[in-house]
Design a protein around this motif. Structure first.
Motif, PDB file in Angstrom:
ATOM      1  N   TYR A 275       2.805  -3.931  27.531  1.00  0.00           N
ATOM      2  CA  TYR A 275       2.421  -2.406  27.232  1.00  0.00           C
ATOM      3  C   TYR A 275       2.468  -2.292  25.863  1.00  0.00           C
ATOM      4  O   TYR A 275       2.181  -1.130  25.305  1.00  0.00           O
ATOM      5  CB  TYR A 275       3.158  -1.442  28.188  1.00  0.00           C
ATOM      6  CG  TYR A 275       4.767  -1.473  27.942  1.00  0.00           C
ATOM      7  CD1 TYR A 275       5.233  -0.638  26.962  1.00  0.00           C
ATOM      8  CD2 TYR A 275       5.681  -2.355  28.285  1.00  0.00           C
ATOM      9  CE1 TYR A 275       6.525  -0.402  26.455  1.00  0.00           C
ATOM     10  CE2 TYR A 275       7.080  -2.250  28.054  1.00  0.00           C
ATOM     11  CZ  TYR A 275       7.316  -1.460  26.982  1.00  0.00           C
ATOM     12  OH  TYR A 275       8.747  -1.478  26.593  1.00  0.00           O
ATOM     13  N   CYS A 276       3.269  -3.096  25.161  1.00  0.00           N
ATOM     14  CA  CYS A 276       3.519  -2.732  23.655  1.00  0.00           C
ATOM     15  C   CYS A 276       3.173  -3.712  22.929  1.00  0.00           C
ATOM     16  O   CYS A 276       3.423  -3.788  21.622  1.00  0.00           O
ATOM     17  CB  CYS A 276       4.832  -2.173  23.370  1.00  0.00           C
ATOM     18  SG  CYS A 276       6.082  -3.704  23.748  1.00  0.00           S
ATOM     19  N   ALA A 277       2.061  -4.710  23.236  1.00  0.00           N
ATOM     20  CA  ALA A 277       1.752  -5.805  22.275  1.00  0.00           C
ATOM     21  C   ALA A 277       2.669  -6.581  21.601  1.00  0.00           C
ATOM     22  O   ALA A 277       2.631  -6.734  20.465  1.00  0.00           O
ATOM     23  CB  ALA A 277       0.572  -5.275  21.430  1.00  0.00           C
ATOM     24  N   GLY A 278       3.805  -6.958  22.196  1.00  0.00           N
ATOM     25  CA  GLY A 278       4.586  -7.757  21.342  1.00  0.00           C
ATOM     26  C   GLY A 278       5.629  -6.754  20.398  1.00  0.00           C
ATOM     27  O   GLY A 278       5.946  -7.287  19.740  1.00  0.00           O
ATOM     28  N   ASP A 279       5.770  -5.528  20.970  1.00  0.00           N
ATOM     29  CA  ASP A 279       6.335  -4.585  19.798  1.00  0.00           C
ATOM     30  C   ASP A 279       5.771  -4.734  18.639  1.00  0.00           C
ATOM     31  O   ASP A 279       6.478  -4.879  17.552  1.00  0.00           O
ATOM     32  CB  ASP A 279       8.023  -5.037  19.964  1.00  0.00           C
ATOM     33  CG  ASP A 279       8.845  -3.601  19.481  1.00  0.00           C
ATOM     34  OD1 ASP A 279       8.144  -2.590  19.762  1.00  0.00           O
ATOM     35  OD2 ASP A 279       9.700  -3.890  18.995  1.00  0.00           O
ATOM     36  N   ILE A 280       4.429  -4.938  18.572  1.00  0.00           N
ATOM     37  CA  ILE A 280       3.837  -4.670  17.183  1.00  0.00           C
ATOM     38  C   ILE A 280       4.128  -4.048  16.223  1.00  0.00           C
ATOM     39  O   ILE A 280       4.770  -2.789  16.196  1.00  0.00           O
ATOM     40  CB  ILE A 280       2.287  -4.556  17.784  1.00  0.00           C
ATOM     41  CG1 ILE A 280       1.526  -4.915  16.202  1.00  0.00           C
ATOM     42  CG2 ILE A 280       1.893  -3.228  17.930  1.00  0.00           C
ATOM     43  CD1 ILE A 280      -0.035  -4.996  16.516  1.00  0.00           C
TER      44      ILE A 280
END
Length: 404
Positions: A115-120
């Motif tokens: 849900y956070c794209a790898g904590d982008i």
């Protein structure tokens, strides 16, 4: 009198097998929190009223003393205020997550991988949102960059009658098809999400992330719709000035809309790698500049709950205790004023479900001028055991300020 709200987002939990049948609060070594607990009023508080979804928006409004049943207009408009978007009364704002979806051909068959794209990083995310705005933005749709994976879409002359726009952190690891709103008004927004995948799958940012083995930011995900908020000024409402220190736009947006100070803190990320000391120093700086109440918000326990990371959730609580509260207590002991401290989560984020729940949460209120006799440690069970219960969430602020 100085006031502190130490808000440990999503800290409350359920017993977890990975932690030997204990909760993260029970496992965490938190000597400073527990030392206050022994001399504090301790109990449970219902921060999410019946009929409301257990989001950080609703729950934090409650802790701040605002009744969401009266003032809540949606999550994203609060975040938009932090980003600097001046909403018109006819605008509708939506949270625009950048997420990682799996690679199936049909959009409906894809799985919510992250849900956070790898904590982008914010820098990478702004490149992504810039491209989305260039390709999908127009006189109706306008995309705005926020922090990390959290961004904003403003729909001109939009509607909030969209059916269920599911938060992506509620469906981690699930096929997304059944969670895409079928409401006629939502169809254009779902189309934006589908188009974004084709635009982003080979974006330069994602090519680099793919080479590094990182989760790709390959789709936007829209949810949290709402209209321009209107909150009563905090100082006029409560008689004390206030400051919100947080890494996330939602909390800063609430602060802006209610007339609180909202300092920018370098190194504040909203996860375990946030700069705990820098955020704490920002709060102490606000006190030194004459602010009466600091609302110090740490997102890390919530993020660890969403990700199903038991050890990291324990560590997040320990960091709050050792890297934030310790410093604050040293300041209070030397500031020459009495002080009151409220420590609590906004809502539970159980590791076993990886999403928010509506159950009451533990709280403690310590008053340096009026010490109580509380439990030996601050846990869900010890708080329930006192029998103290705040049924109406917004009353917790009144208790801290001794207005009830």
């Amino acid at each position: 009198m100085k006031y502190l709200v130490l808000l440990c987002d999503g800290m409350s939990d359920l017993p977890c097998d990975a932690l030997g049948g204990k909760t993260p609060m029970e496992c965490a070594n938190k000597p400073y929190i527990d030392s206050l607990c022994k001399k504090a009023e301790v109990g449970m508080c219902k921060t999410v009223a019946q009929g409301l979804k257990p989001g950080s928006d609703v729950a934090n409004l409650s802790v701040m003393g605002y009744d969401p049943m009266e003032c809540y207009t949606g999550r994203s408009p609060l975040e938009a205020a932090s980003i600097g978007v001046d909403l018109k009364d006819s605008d509708v704002a939506l949270r625009c997550n950048i997420v990682t979806l799996s690679g199936e051909e049909n959009y409906e068959d894809k799985t919510m991988v992250d849900y956070c794209a790898g904590d982008i990083s914010t820098e990478e995310a702004h490149e992504i949102i810039k491209t989305v705005e260039e390709k999908l933005g127009n006189e109706i749709y306008k995309f705005y960059g926020g922090v990390s994976y959290r961004h904003c879409l403003v729909v001109s002359n939009g509607t909030t009658e969209l059916g269920t726009m599911t938060p992506p952190h509620d469906i981690s690891g699930r096929v997304i098809g059944e969670y895409l709103s079928q409401n006629e008004n939502a169809v254009p927004l779902i189309e934006l999400m589908k188009k974004s995948y084709n635009i982003l799958k080979d974006h330069p940012v994602n090519i680099k992330r793919r080479e590094k083995g990182l989760n790709e930011a390959n789709s936007i995900w829209l949810w949290g719709e709402g209209r321009k908020p209107s909150l009563e000024n905090f100082k006029e409402k409560n008689g004390v000035s206030a400051c919100v220190v947080s890494a996330v736009d939602l909390l800063k947006g609430i602060g802006i809309c209610s007339g609180m100070q909202t300092p920018e803190v370098k190194g504040a990320t909203g996860y375990l790698d946030t700069d705990f000391e820098a955020k704490t120093k920002a709060g102490i700086g606000a006190y030194k500049n004459g602010t009466d109440l600091v609302y110090l918000h740490f997102e890390a326990p919530d993020e660890c709950g969403h990700r199903g990371e038991p050890e990291n959730k324990v560590k997040a609580i320990e960091y709050i205790d050792s890297r934030a509260l310790k410093m604050l207590l040293e300041y209070f002991e030397n500031c020459g004023e009495d002080y009151r401290i409220l420590i609590m989560p906004d809502h539970p984020t159980p590791l076993i479900t990886k999403t928010h729940s509506s159950e009451p949460v533990p709280y403690l209120i310590y008053d340096s001028s009026d010490e109580k006799c509380g439990p030996d440690c601050f846990t869900e069970e010890s708080a329930r055991g006192t029998g103290a219960f705040v049924e109406h969430g917004p009353d917790i602020m009144k208790k801290l300020l001794k207005k009830m």
